[in-house]
Write an enzyme that holds these catalytic residues in place. Structure first.
Site, short mmCIF file in Angstrom:
data_model
loop_
_atom_site.label_atom_id
_atom_site.label_comp_id
_atom_site.label_asym_id
_atom_site.label_seq_id
_atom_site.Cartn_x
_atom_site.Cartn_y
_atom_site.Cartn_z
N GLY A 18 0.77 -1.24 0.00
CA GLY A 18 0.00 0.00 0.00
C GLY A 18 0.80 1.28 0.00
O GLY A 18 0.23 2.36 -0.19
N ARG B 98 3.18 -1.83 -5.97
CA ARG B 98 3.38 -0.58 -6.73
C ARG B 98 4.72 0.09 -6.40
O ARG B 98 5.40 0.61 -7.29
CB ARG B 98 2.24 0.38 -6.39
CG ARG B 98 2.10 1.55 -7.33
CD ARG B 98 1.07 2.55 -6.82
NE ARG B 98 -0.13 1.95 -6.34
CZ ARG B 98 -1.24 1.77 -7.06
NH1 ARG B 98 -1.28 2.19 -8.30
NH2 ARG B 98 -2.30 1.20 -6.54
N ARG C 249 -5.84 1.76 -16.01
CA ARG C 249 -5.92 2.57 -14.79
C ARG C 249 -6.59 3.93 -15.00
O ARG C 249 -7.42 4.33 -14.19
CB ARG C 249 -4.54 2.73 -14.14
CG ARG C 249 -3.88 1.40 -13.75
CD ARG C 249 -2.75 1.55 -12.77
NE ARG C 249 -3.22 1.98 -11.48
CZ ARG C 249 -3.08 3.20 -11.00
NH1 ARG C 249 -2.45 4.11 -11.69
NH2 ARG C 249 -3.57 3.51 -9.81
N CYS D 133 -13.34 1.43 -28.74
CA CYS D 133 -14.67 2.02 -28.97
C CYS D 133 -15.40 2.23 -27.66
O CYS D 133 -16.39 1.55 -27.36
CB CYS D 133 -15.46 1.11 -29.90
SG CYS D 133 -14.59 0.86 -31.42
#
Ligand code: LLP
Length: 410
Positions: A239, A273, A309, A340
Protein backbone atom coordinates in the site's frame (compact mmCIF):
# COMPACT_ATOMS: atom_id res chain seq x y z
CA UNK A 1 17.27 8.35 -9.12
CA UNK A 2 15.18 8.29 -12.27
CA UNK A 3 16.20 6.25 -15.28
CA UNK A 4 13.78 8.07 -17.59
CA UNK A 5 15.24 11.39 -18.67
CA UNK A 6 15.56 13.76 -21.61
CA UNK A 7 19.11 14.14 -22.86
CA UNK A 8 19.31 16.95 -25.42
CA UNK A 9 15.52 16.65 -25.78
CA UNK A 10 15.73 12.96 -26.66
CA UNK A 11 13.96 10.73 -24.16
CA UNK A 12 16.14 7.94 -22.77
CA UNK A 13 15.30 4.96 -20.57
CA UNK A 14 18.47 3.91 -18.77
CA UNK A 15 21.20 4.32 -21.44
CA UNK A 16 19.10 3.94 -24.56
CA UNK A 17 16.71 6.24 -26.36
CA UNK A 18 13.05 5.38 -26.77
CA UNK A 19 13.54 5.70 -30.52
CA UNK A 20 16.26 3.03 -30.48
CA UNK A 21 14.17 0.75 -28.28
CA UNK A 22 11.14 1.12 -30.56
CA UNK A 23 12.98 0.84 -33.86
CA UNK A 24 11.54 -1.97 -35.98
CA UNK A 25 9.06 -3.00 -33.29
CA UNK A 26 5.29 -3.00 -33.27
CA UNK A 27 3.79 -0.56 -30.79
CA UNK A 28 2.42 -0.37 -28.17
CA UNK A 29 4.72 -2.29 -25.83
CA UNK A 30 5.70 -2.24 -22.18
CA UNK A 31 9.30 -1.62 -21.28
CA UNK A 32 10.88 -2.01 -17.83
CA UNK A 33 14.11 -0.72 -16.36
CA UNK A 34 16.03 -3.43 -14.53
CA UNK A 35 18.03 -0.88 -12.57
CA UNK A 36 14.94 0.95 -11.36
CA UNK A 37 13.34 -2.30 -10.25
CA UNK A 38 16.51 -3.39 -8.46
CA UNK A 39 17.05 -0.02 -6.77
CA UNK A 40 13.43 0.17 -5.62
CA UNK A 41 13.55 -3.28 -4.05
CA UNK A 42 16.94 -2.74 -2.41
CA UNK A 43 16.05 0.66 -1.04
CA UNK A 44 12.92 -0.69 0.63
CA UNK A 45 14.37 -3.91 1.98
CA UNK A 46 17.52 -2.15 3.24
CA UNK A 47 15.31 0.20 5.26
CA UNK A 48 13.97 -2.80 7.19
CA UNK A 49 17.26 -4.33 8.25
CA UNK A 50 16.66 -3.92 11.97
CA UNK A 51 13.53 -6.12 11.68
CA UNK A 52 13.08 -9.84 11.09
CA UNK A 53 11.46 -9.09 7.72
CA UNK A 54 10.45 -10.99 4.60
CA UNK A 55 9.61 -8.77 1.65
CA UNK A 56 7.00 -10.54 -0.49
CA UNK A 57 6.55 -8.70 -3.78
CA UNK A 58 2.86 -8.51 -4.65
CA UNK A 59 2.51 -10.41 -7.92
CA UNK A 60 -0.82 -8.83 -8.80
CA UNK A 61 1.08 -5.64 -9.57
CA UNK A 62 3.34 -7.37 -12.07
CA UNK A 63 3.91 -11.09 -12.56
CA UNK A 64 6.19 -11.20 -15.58
CA UNK A 65 8.64 -14.08 -15.04
CA UNK A 66 11.75 -12.01 -15.79
CA UNK A 67 10.62 -9.33 -13.36
CA UNK A 68 10.03 -12.03 -10.75
CA UNK A 69 13.40 -13.63 -11.42
CA UNK A 70 15.10 -10.25 -11.09
CA UNK A 71 13.47 -9.76 -7.70
CA UNK A 72 14.16 -13.35 -6.63
CA UNK A 73 17.86 -12.69 -7.17
CA UNK A 74 17.46 -9.95 -4.57
CA UNK A 75 15.89 -12.55 -2.23
CA UNK A 76 12.33 -11.37 -2.65
CA UNK A 77 9.42 -13.56 -1.68
CA UNK A 78 5.96 -13.29 -3.21
CA UNK A 79 2.46 -12.29 -2.20
CA UNK A 80 0.10 -14.33 -4.40
CA UNK A 81 -3.67 -14.55 -4.75
CA UNK A 82 -4.19 -17.46 -7.13
CA UNK A 83 -2.72 -20.83 -8.01
CA UNK A 84 -1.23 -19.45 -11.18
CA UNK A 85 0.41 -16.55 -9.38
CA UNK A 86 1.94 -19.07 -6.97
CA UNK A 87 3.06 -21.24 -9.87
CA UNK A 88 4.74 -18.24 -11.48
CA UNK A 89 6.43 -17.33 -8.21
CA UNK A 90 7.79 -20.88 -7.88
CA UNK A 91 8.82 -20.96 -11.53
CA UNK A 92 10.77 -17.75 -11.02
CA UNK A 93 12.63 -19.48 -8.19
CA UNK A 94 10.94 -17.87 -5.20
CA UNK A 95 11.28 -20.08 -2.13
CA UNK A 96 7.92 -21.56 -1.00
CA UNK A 97 8.68 -20.47 2.55
CA UNK A 98 8.72 -16.88 1.29
CA UNK A 99 5.34 -17.08 -0.45
CA UNK A 100 2.20 -15.75 1.26
CA UNK A 101 -1.15 -16.78 -0.19
CA UNK A 102 -3.72 -13.97 0.22
CA UNK A 103 -7.12 -13.21 -1.31
CA UNK A 104 -10.73 -13.09 -0.17
CA UNK A 105 -12.12 -15.86 -2.36
CA UNK A 106 -9.61 -18.69 -2.52
CA UNK A 107 -10.93 -21.84 -4.15
CA UNK A 108 -10.34 -25.39 -2.95
CA UNK A 109 -7.70 -25.87 -5.63
CA UNK A 110 -5.93 -22.62 -4.65
CA UNK A 111 -5.79 -23.82 -1.04
CA UNK A 112 -4.72 -27.34 -1.97
CA UNK A 113 -1.96 -25.95 -4.17
CA UNK A 114 -0.76 -23.58 -1.46
CA UNK A 115 -0.68 -26.34 1.17
CA UNK A 116 0.92 -29.01 -0.97
CA UNK A 117 3.61 -26.57 -2.10
CA UNK A 118 4.44 -25.55 1.46
CA UNK A 119 3.68 -21.86 1.28
CA UNK A 120 4.79 -19.73 4.19
CA UNK A 121 1.25 -18.89 5.27
CA UNK A 122 -2.29 -18.60 3.97
CA UNK A 123 -4.12 -15.45 5.02
CA UNK A 124 -7.77 -16.21 5.81
CA UNK A 125 -10.49 -13.60 5.34
CA UNK A 126 -13.60 -15.23 6.87
CA UNK A 127 -14.58 -17.88 9.42
CA UNK A 128 -16.00 -19.91 6.57
CA UNK A 129 -12.70 -19.86 4.79
CA UNK A 130 -10.83 -20.80 7.95
CA UNK A 131 -12.99 -23.96 8.24
CA UNK A 132 -12.34 -24.69 4.59
CA UNK A 133 -8.57 -24.40 4.96
CA UNK A 134 -8.70 -26.57 8.08
CA UNK A 135 -10.62 -29.31 6.21
CA UNK A 136 -8.25 -29.29 3.25
CA UNK A 137 -5.20 -29.33 5.54
CA UNK A 138 -6.60 -32.31 7.42
CA UNK A 139 -7.07 -34.25 4.17
CA UNK A 140 -3.46 -33.45 3.22
CA UNK A 141 -2.35 -34.53 6.69
CA UNK A 142 -0.52 -31.26 7.23
CA UNK A 143 -0.56 -28.49 9.79
CA UNK A 144 -0.86 -25.27 7.78
CA UNK A 145 0.31 -21.92 9.10
CA UNK A 146 -2.45 -19.34 8.75
CA UNK A 147 -2.68 -15.57 9.16
CA UNK A 148 -5.94 -13.90 10.11
CA UNK A 149 -6.52 -10.90 7.87
CA UNK A 150 -8.00 -8.21 10.05
CA UNK A 151 -10.16 -5.40 8.82
CA UNK A 152 -9.10 -2.58 11.19
CA UNK A 153 -11.86 -0.26 9.94
CA UNK A 154 -9.53 2.51 8.79
CA UNK A 155 -10.22 4.97 5.98
CA UNK A 156 -7.04 5.36 3.98
CA UNK A 157 -7.96 8.38 1.86
CA UNK A 158 -6.91 6.74 -1.34
CA UNK A 159 -9.14 6.16 -4.38
CA UNK A 160 -12.38 4.49 -3.23
CA UNK A 161 -11.82 1.56 -5.57
CA UNK A 162 -8.45 0.69 -4.04
CA UNK A 163 -9.28 1.23 -0.36
CA UNK A 164 -9.56 -2.06 1.54
CA UNK A 165 -9.32 -1.39 5.27
CA UNK A 166 -12.75 -0.11 6.27
CA UNK A 167 -15.74 -2.22 7.35
CA UNK A 168 -17.52 -0.96 4.21
CA UNK A 169 -15.00 -3.00 2.21
CA UNK A 170 -15.34 -6.74 1.70
CA UNK A 171 -11.91 -7.58 3.12
CA UNK A 172 -10.87 -9.22 6.35
CA UNK A 173 -12.30 -10.30 9.70
CA UNK A 174 -13.30 -7.95 12.52
CA UNK A 175 -11.11 -7.44 15.55
CA UNK A 176 -13.66 -9.09 17.84
CA UNK A 177 -13.93 -12.23 15.69
CA UNK A 178 -10.16 -12.37 15.39
CA UNK A 179 -9.82 -12.32 19.15
CA UNK A 180 -12.30 -15.19 19.43
CA UNK A 181 -10.43 -17.27 16.86
CA UNK A 182 -7.28 -17.00 18.96
CA UNK A 183 -9.26 -18.02 22.06
CA UNK A 184 -10.49 -21.19 20.37
CA UNK A 185 -7.61 -22.86 18.50
CA UNK A 186 -9.20 -26.28 19.20
CA UNK A 187 -11.72 -25.48 16.43
CA UNK A 188 -8.92 -25.68 13.89
CA UNK A 189 -6.76 -28.70 14.72
CA UNK A 190 -4.97 -28.68 11.36
CA UNK A 191 -4.03 -25.03 11.44
CA UNK A 192 -1.25 -23.22 13.18
CA UNK A 193 -2.91 -19.84 13.55
CA UNK A 194 0.06 -17.72 14.46
CA UNK A 195 -0.10 -14.63 12.30
CA UNK A 196 -2.11 -11.45 11.90
CA UNK A 197 -2.34 -9.81 8.48
CA UNK A 198 -3.80 -6.59 7.17
CA UNK A 199 -3.68 -4.40 4.08
CA UNK A 200 -5.57 -1.13 4.30
CA UNK A 201 -5.42 0.01 0.69
CA UNK A 202 -3.11 0.93 -2.12
CA UNK A 203 -1.23 4.06 -3.20
CA UNK A 204 -1.28 5.56 0.30
CA UNK A 205 0.66 8.80 0.57
CA UNK A 206 -0.03 9.75 4.17
CA UNK A 207 1.47 8.02 7.21
CA UNK A 208 -1.58 8.57 9.45
CA UNK A 209 -3.72 5.59 8.32
CA UNK A 210 -0.73 3.30 8.79
CA UNK A 211 -0.15 4.75 12.23
CA UNK A 212 -3.77 4.26 13.29
CA UNK A 213 -3.73 0.69 11.97
CA UNK A 214 -0.44 -0.22 13.67
CA UNK A 215 -1.75 1.24 16.90
CA UNK A 216 -5.00 -0.77 16.81
CA UNK A 217 -3.41 -4.00 15.69
CA UNK A 218 -0.32 -3.62 17.86
CA UNK A 219 -2.63 -3.45 20.87
CA UNK A 220 -4.56 -6.54 19.77
CA UNK A 221 -1.38 -8.55 19.17
CA UNK A 222 -0.04 -7.57 22.60
CA UNK A 223 -3.33 -8.55 24.24
CA UNK A 224 -3.52 -11.94 22.50
CA UNK A 225 0.12 -12.68 23.20
CA UNK A 226 -0.15 -11.73 26.84
CA UNK A 227 -2.81 -14.46 27.14
CA UNK A 228 -1.70 -17.15 24.71
CA UNK A 229 1.70 -16.25 23.12
CA UNK A 230 0.27 -17.43 19.80
CA UNK A 231 1.23 -14.70 17.33
CA UNK A 232 4.74 -14.84 15.94
CA UNK A 233 4.26 -13.03 12.61
CA UNK A 234 2.63 -9.78 11.53
CA UNK A 235 1.94 -9.31 7.83
CA UNK A 236 1.59 -5.56 7.28
CA UNK A 237 0.47 -5.84 3.63
CA UNK A 238 1.49 -3.32 0.98
CA UNK A 239 0.00 0.00 0.00
CA UNK A 240 2.90 2.46 0.26
CA UNK A 241 2.76 4.95 -2.58
CA UNK A 242 5.95 5.31 -4.58
CA UNK A 243 5.47 9.07 -5.01
CA UNK A 244 4.29 12.23 -3.29
CA UNK A 245 4.44 10.57 0.14
CA UNK A 246 4.67 12.63 3.31
CA UNK A 247 6.89 10.00 4.96
CA UNK A 248 10.11 8.08 4.49
CA UNK A 249 10.67 4.32 4.79
CA UNK A 250 12.43 5.08 8.05
CA UNK A 251 9.32 6.83 9.44
CA UNK A 252 7.28 3.79 8.45
CA UNK A 253 9.71 1.36 10.06
CA UNK A 254 9.91 3.49 13.21
CA UNK A 255 6.14 3.23 13.57
CA UNK A 256 6.37 -0.55 13.43
CA UNK A 257 9.03 -0.47 16.12
CA UNK A 258 6.83 1.84 18.19
CA UNK A 259 3.67 -0.28 18.08
CA UNK A 260 4.92 -3.88 17.86
CA UNK A 261 7.21 -6.08 19.89
CA UNK A 262 9.88 -6.20 17.20
CA UNK A 263 12.23 -8.22 19.42
CA UNK A 264 9.92 -11.22 19.24
CA UNK A 265 7.85 -10.83 16.08
CA UNK A 266 8.60 -11.55 12.43
CA UNK A 267 7.21 -9.24 9.75
CA UNK A 268 5.98 -9.76 6.22
CA UNK A 269 5.78 -6.82 3.80
CA UNK A 270 3.81 -7.04 0.55
CA UNK A 271 4.77 -4.06 -1.60
CA UNK A 272 3.70 -4.06 -5.25
CA UNK A 273 3.38 -0.58 -6.73
CA UNK A 274 6.29 0.71 -4.67
CA UNK A 275 8.66 -1.71 -6.39
CA UNK A 276 7.30 -1.92 -9.92
CA UNK A 277 5.37 1.25 -10.84
CA UNK A 278 8.10 3.62 -11.93
CA UNK A 279 10.15 0.77 -13.40
CA UNK A 280 7.73 0.50 -16.35
CA UNK A 281 6.69 2.64 -19.29
CA UNK A 282 4.22 2.03 -22.09
CA UNK A 283 5.57 3.03 -25.48
CA UNK A 284 2.94 4.00 -28.01
CA UNK A 285 2.73 5.75 -31.35
CA UNK A 286 0.53 8.67 -32.34
CA UNK A 287 -1.92 7.42 -34.99
CA UNK A 288 -3.85 10.61 -35.74
CA UNK A 289 -4.59 14.05 -34.38
CA UNK A 290 -7.77 16.03 -34.91
CA UNK A 291 -9.34 19.28 -33.77
CA UNK A 292 -13.07 19.57 -33.09
CA UNK A 293 -14.57 22.89 -31.97
CA UNK A 294 -11.78 24.15 -29.80
CA UNK A 295 -10.70 20.75 -28.57
CA UNK A 296 -7.87 18.56 -29.76
CA UNK A 297 -7.66 14.77 -29.74
CA UNK A 298 -4.40 12.88 -30.00
CA UNK A 299 -5.24 9.29 -30.88
CA UNK A 300 -2.51 6.85 -29.90
CA UNK A 301 -2.22 3.14 -30.60
CA UNK A 302 -2.29 2.06 -26.93
CA UNK A 303 -5.78 1.52 -25.56
CA UNK A 304 -7.55 1.02 -22.27
CA UNK A 305 -7.23 -2.74 -22.84
CA UNK A 306 -3.43 -2.33 -22.59
CA UNK A 307 -3.55 -0.02 -19.56
CA UNK A 308 -6.85 0.49 -17.85
CA UNK A 309 -5.92 2.57 -14.79
CA UNK A 310 -6.98 5.95 -16.23
CA UNK A 311 -10.32 4.55 -17.47
CA UNK A 312 -11.02 2.63 -14.26
CA UNK A 313 -9.68 4.91 -11.52
CA UNK A 314 -9.18 8.25 -13.31
CA UNK A 315 -5.51 7.59 -12.59
CA UNK A 316 -3.08 10.25 -13.74
CA UNK A 317 -0.15 8.99 -15.82
CA UNK A 318 2.12 11.56 -17.35
CA UNK A 319 2.61 11.25 -21.12
CA UNK A 320 5.91 12.30 -22.65
CA UNK A 321 6.88 12.62 -26.31
CA UNK A 322 10.06 10.76 -27.23
CA UNK A 323 11.48 13.97 -28.71
CA UNK A 324 10.82 17.21 -26.88
CA UNK A 325 10.52 20.42 -28.87
CA UNK A 326 9.74 24.02 -28.00
CA UNK A 327 6.48 23.86 -29.97
CA UNK A 328 3.35 23.41 -27.89
CA UNK A 329 -0.36 23.17 -28.55
CA UNK A 330 -2.06 25.32 -25.96
CA UNK A 331 -5.50 23.85 -26.33
CA UNK A 332 -7.69 21.51 -24.33
CA UNK A 333 -6.34 18.11 -25.48
CA UNK A 334 -7.47 14.56 -24.79
CA UNK A 335 -4.88 11.87 -25.42
CA UNK A 336 -7.01 8.85 -26.22
CA UNK A 337 -6.76 5.23 -27.31
CA UNK A 338 -8.42 3.48 -30.25
CA UNK A 339 -10.99 1.50 -28.22
CA UNK A 340 -14.67 2.02 -28.97
CA UNK A 341 -15.48 3.46 -25.54
CA UNK A 342 -15.64 7.07 -24.40
CA UNK A 343 -13.72 6.12 -21.25
CA UNK A 344 -10.67 5.22 -23.36
CA UNK A 345 -8.94 8.48 -22.42
CA UNK A 346 -5.43 8.46 -20.97
CA UNK A 347 -4.96 12.14 -20.20
CA UNK A 348 -6.64 15.50 -20.49
CA UNK A 349 -4.08 18.27 -20.75
CA UNK A 350 -4.16 22.01 -21.59
CA UNK A 351 -0.67 22.28 -23.02
CA UNK A 352 1.10 19.45 -24.81
CA UNK A 353 4.13 19.24 -27.06
CA UNK A 354 3.03 19.40 -30.69
CA UNK A 355 3.02 15.81 -31.88
CA UNK A 356 2.22 14.29 -35.21
CA UNK A 357 1.27 10.97 -36.66
CA UNK A 358 4.05 8.39 -36.30
CA UNK A 359 5.68 10.00 -33.31
CA UNK A 360 6.35 7.95 -30.18
CA UNK A 361 4.90 8.94 -26.83
CA UNK A 362 5.31 7.13 -23.53
CA UNK A 363 3.04 6.72 -20.54
CA UNK A 364 4.95 6.92 -17.28
CA UNK A 365 4.80 4.79 -14.13
CA UNK A 366 2.88 1.86 -15.56
CA UNK A 367 5.08 -0.98 -14.28
CA UNK A 368 2.47 -1.88 -11.63
CA UNK A 369 -1.13 -2.82 -12.49
CA UNK A 370 -0.48 -2.08 -16.16
CA UNK A 371 0.28 -5.33 -17.94
CA UNK A 372 -1.38 -7.51 -15.27
CA UNK A 373 -4.71 -5.74 -15.77
CA UNK A 374 -4.59 -5.74 -19.57
CA UNK A 375 -7.08 -7.67 -21.68
CA UNK A 376 -7.98 -8.73 -25.19
CA UNK A 377 -10.86 -6.25 -25.41
CA UNK A 378 -11.68 -5.29 -29.00
CA UNK A 379 -9.79 -8.48 -29.96
CA UNK A 380 -6.45 -6.81 -29.50
CA UNK A 381 -3.40 -8.93 -28.63
CA UNK A 382 -1.62 -8.84 -25.28
CA UNK A 383 1.39 -6.73 -26.13
CA UNK A 384 5.13 -7.27 -26.11
CA UNK A 385 7.15 -6.55 -22.98
CA UNK A 386 10.83 -5.62 -22.90
CA UNK A 387 13.43 -5.04 -20.24
CA UNK A 388 16.33 -2.63 -20.58
CA UNK A 389 19.52 -2.98 -18.60
CA UNK A 390 21.96 -0.19 -19.42
CA UNK A 391 21.88 -0.21 -23.19
CA UNK A 392 20.79 -3.85 -23.53
CA UNK A 393 17.24 -4.70 -24.57
CA UNK A 394 15.58 -8.06 -23.90
CA UNK A 395 12.17 -9.30 -24.93
CA UNK A 396 10.55 -10.62 -21.74
CA UNK A 397 7.12 -11.40 -23.20
CA UNK A 398 6.31 -11.94 -26.84
CA UNK A 399 3.29 -10.30 -28.42
CA UNK A 400 0.36 -12.71 -28.28
CA UNK A 401 -0.22 -14.31 -31.68
CA UNK A 402 -3.61 -14.61 -33.38
CA UNK A 403 -3.32 -18.42 -33.19
CA UNK A 404 -2.68 -18.25 -29.47
CA UNK A 405 -5.56 -15.84 -29.00
CA UNK A 406 -8.04 -18.06 -30.80
CA UNK A 407 -6.85 -21.54 -29.88
CA UNK A 408 -9.31 -22.30 -27.05
CA UNK A 409 -12.41 -21.13 -28.90
CA UNK A 410 -14.69 -23.50 -30.70
N1 LLP B 1 -1.28 -7.10 -0.30
C1 LLP B 1 -2.61 -7.24 -0.50
C2 LLP B 1 -3.36 -8.16 0.36
C3 LLP B 1 -3.24 -6.51 -1.53
O1 LLP B 1 -4.55 -6.65 -1.71
C4 LLP B 1 -2.46 -5.65 -2.34
C5 LLP B 1 -3.09 -4.89 -3.42
C6 LLP B 1 -1.08 -5.55 -2.10
C7 LLP B 1 -0.52 -6.29 -1.06
C8 LLP B 1 -0.17 -4.66 -2.91
O2 LLP B 1 -0.50 -3.33 -2.77
P1 LLP B 1 0.45 -2.16 -3.34
O3 LLP B 1 1.72 -2.19 -2.54
O4 LLP B 1 0.72 -2.45 -4.77
O5 LLP B 1 -0.31 -0.93 -3.13
N2 LLP B 1 -5.39 -2.20 -9.44
C9 LLP B 1 -5.23 -1.10 -8.50
C10 LLP B 1 -4.53 -1.54 -7.25
C11 LLP B 1 -5.24 -2.67 -6.51
C12 LLP B 1 -4.46 -3.14 -5.31
C13 LLP B 1 -5.05 -4.39 -4.77
N3 LLP B 1 -4.33 -4.94 -3.67
C14 LLP B 1 -4.51 0.04 -9.19
O6 LLP B 1 -4.15 -0.09 -10.35
O7 LLP B 1 -4.31 1.08 -8.56
Amino acid sequence: MSFLNYENDILKFEDISIREIAEGRATPFYCYSKQTLTNNFREFSDSLTSLDATVCFSLKSNSNLTILKTLTELEAGGDVVSEWEMRKALQAGMKPNKIVFSGIGKTASDIQFAISNNCLQINAESLDELDHINRIASVSGKIQKVGIRINPDIQSETHKKISTGSLEDKFGISIEQTYEIFQNPQNYPNLEISSIAFHIGSNIKDLTPFQRTFEIIGELVAKINSETKKINTVDVGGGISPEKRNFTFEDYRNLIVKYFDTENLKFIFEPGRLIAANAGILVSKVLYTKNITGKKFVIIDAGMNDMMRPALYDAHHEIMPDVRTSEYDEINTDIVGPICESSDVFLNIQKFNKVKSGQYVILKDVGAYGSTMSSNYNARPLIEELMVDGSQIRIIRKTQSYEDFIKNEI
